[in-house]
Every structure is written in structure tokens, then in C-alpha cells.
Design a protein around this motif. Structure first.
Motif, PDB file in Angstrom:
ATOM      1  N   ARG A   1       0.844  -1.191   0.000  1.00  0.00           N
ATOM      2  CA  ARG A   1       0.000   0.000   0.000  1.00  0.00           C
ATOM      3  C   ARG A   1       0.880   1.241   0.000  1.00  0.00           C
ATOM      4  O   ARG A   1       1.899   1.287   0.691  1.00  0.00           O
TER       5      ARG A   1
ATOM      6  N   ILE B   1      -4.048   5.742   4.307  1.00  0.00           N
ATOM      7  CA  ILE B   1      -5.058   4.876   4.925  1.00  0.00           C
ATOM      8  C   ILE B   1      -4.658   3.414   4.774  1.00  0.00           C
ATOM      9  O   ILE B   1      -4.786   2.628   5.707  1.00  0.00           O
ATOM     10  N   GLY B   2      -4.169   3.038   3.610  1.00  0.00           N
ATOM     11  CA  GLY B   2      -3.756   1.652   3.375  1.00  0.00           C
ATOM     12  C   GLY B   2      -2.610   1.247   4.288  1.00  0.00           C
ATOM     13  O   GLY B   2      -2.597   0.148   4.836  1.00  0.00           O
ATOM     14  N   LYS B   3      -1.637   2.137   4.462  1.00  0.00           N
ATOM     15  CA  LYS B   3      -0.519   1.852   5.391  1.00  0.00           C
ATOM     16  C   LYS B   3      -1.013   1.767   6.826  1.00  0.00           C
ATOM     17  O   LYS B   3      -0.566   0.925   7.607  1.00  0.00           O
ATOM     18  N   PHE B   4      -1.956   2.640   7.181  1.00  0.00           N
ATOM     19  CA  PHE B   4      -2.475   2.647   8.555  1.00  0.00           C
ATOM     20  C   PHE B   4      -3.216   1.352   8.848  1.00  0.00           C
ATOM     21  O   PHE B   4      -3.031   0.744   9.910  1.00  0.00           O
ATOM     22  N   ILE B   5      -4.050   0.883   7.927  1.00  0.00           N
ATOM     23  CA  ILE B   5      -4.821  -0.344   8.145  1.00  0.00           C
ATOM     24  C   ILE B   5      -3.889  -1.549   8.165  1.00  0.00           C
ATOM     25  O   ILE B   5      -4.080  -2.471   8.955  1.00  0.00           O
ATOM     26  N   ALA B   6      -2.859  -1.559   7.312  1.00  0.00           N
ATOM     27  CA  ALA B   6      -1.933  -2.678   7.285  1.00  0.00           C
ATOM     28  C   ALA B   6      -0.983  -2.675   8.489  1.00  0.00           C
ATOM     29  O   ALA B   6      -0.355  -3.686   8.786  1.00  0.00           O
ATOM     30  N   GLY B   7      -0.878  -1.566   9.181  1.00  0.00           N
ATOM     31  CA  GLY B   7      -0.020  -1.494  10.365  1.00  0.00           C
ATOM     32  C   GLY B   7       1.419  -1.234  10.038  1.00  0.00           C
ATOM     33  O   GLY B   7       2.302  -1.472  10.860  1.00  0.00           O
TER      34      GLY B   7
ATOM     35  N   ASP C   1       4.437   1.569   8.619  1.00  0.00           N
ATOM     36  CA  ASP C   1       4.653   3.013   8.583  1.00  0.00           C
ATOM     37  C   ASP C   1       5.773   3.357   7.653  1.00  0.00           C
ATOM     38  O   ASP C   1       6.762   2.800   7.525  1.00  0.00           O
TER      39      ASP C   1
END
Length: 121
Positions: free
Chosen positions: A109, A113-119, A121
Motif C-alpha cells: 500500500r 489509509i492503506g498503510k495505517f490499516i496494514a499497520g 509506517d
């Protein structure tokens, strides 16, 4: 001043002497795979029909259709025959066959948002 002349090294061909012979070997590999498709479906219990397998085979050959170097064509044909030998001797398993349709690599991602949901950074 010395003049610079391009020195070319004459290399020995792997198997084929010219493009015509390399093309004949590639078509022979295509036919060998094409004939073995029903056995692949039967022995490996692949959830694909013959038409899907033939399209995938055609896709792999069209991917390398632009290659013009005889040595590279010979190398690809050798690798293809090795792959066919592994399939015919059951050295490859069902997962090796199915991987051609199901890539396991997911694209990373890039949006916030995609990085945040995947956990990540």
C-alpha cells in the motif's frame, strides 16, 4: 592516437545454429507442453479447464516472443524442457502448477489509509 576498433567475440551457440533452428526448437517445446496439458489437469487435479491452461501456455510463449538472440532462445527452451521434465516426473507438485494463476505477492500500500490499516509506517 590509436584508433578504437570494436572487437567482437564469436561465441558458440548452445544448441541452435541459426534463428530458424531455434524457432523450430521453441515450437517443439510448445507442442510438447500443449500435448501434456490434459495429463497435467488429470494428475495434478488442477481446477482449470484445458482452454485456460492453453491460454496460460500461450501467454508465456508470447511474453518471450520479442527475444531475437539465438543463445537466449536456446536457454529459454532448455529451461522450458527442464520444467516439462519436472512436471512429467512429478517432481513438481500441485502448488507449483497453480502458482502460474495465483500470484502470492501482494502490492504494498502506498496511500496513508492503506498503510495505517496494514499497520506499516
Amino acid at each position: 592516437m590509436c584508433s578504437r576498433e570494436a572487437a567482437f567475440k564469436v561465441v558458440r551457440p548452445l544448441m541452435s545454429q541459426d534463428c530458424k533452428e531455434a524457432r523450430r526448437r521453441a515450437i517443439g517445446l510448445y507442442r510438447a507442453f500443449y500435448r501434456y496439458i490434459p495429463y497435467i489437469i488429470k494428475f495434478f487435479d488442477v481446477a482449470k479447464n484445458e482452454q485456460d491452461c492453453r491460454w496460460k501456455l500461450r501467454e508465456y510463449f508470447y511474453k518471450n516472443a520479442c527475444v531475437t538472440d539465438v543463445r537466449v532462445i536456446d536457454l529459454l527452451v532448455i529451461k522450458g524442457y527442464i520444467e516439462l521434465k519436472e512436471i512429467t516426473n512429478s517432481w513438481q507438485q500441485k502448488g507449483h502448477i497453480i502458482r502460474h494463476w495465483c500470484p502470492t505477492i501482494e502490492p504494498k500500500r502506498t496511500d496513508f489509509i492503506g498503510k495505517f490499516i496494514a499497520g506499516t509506517d
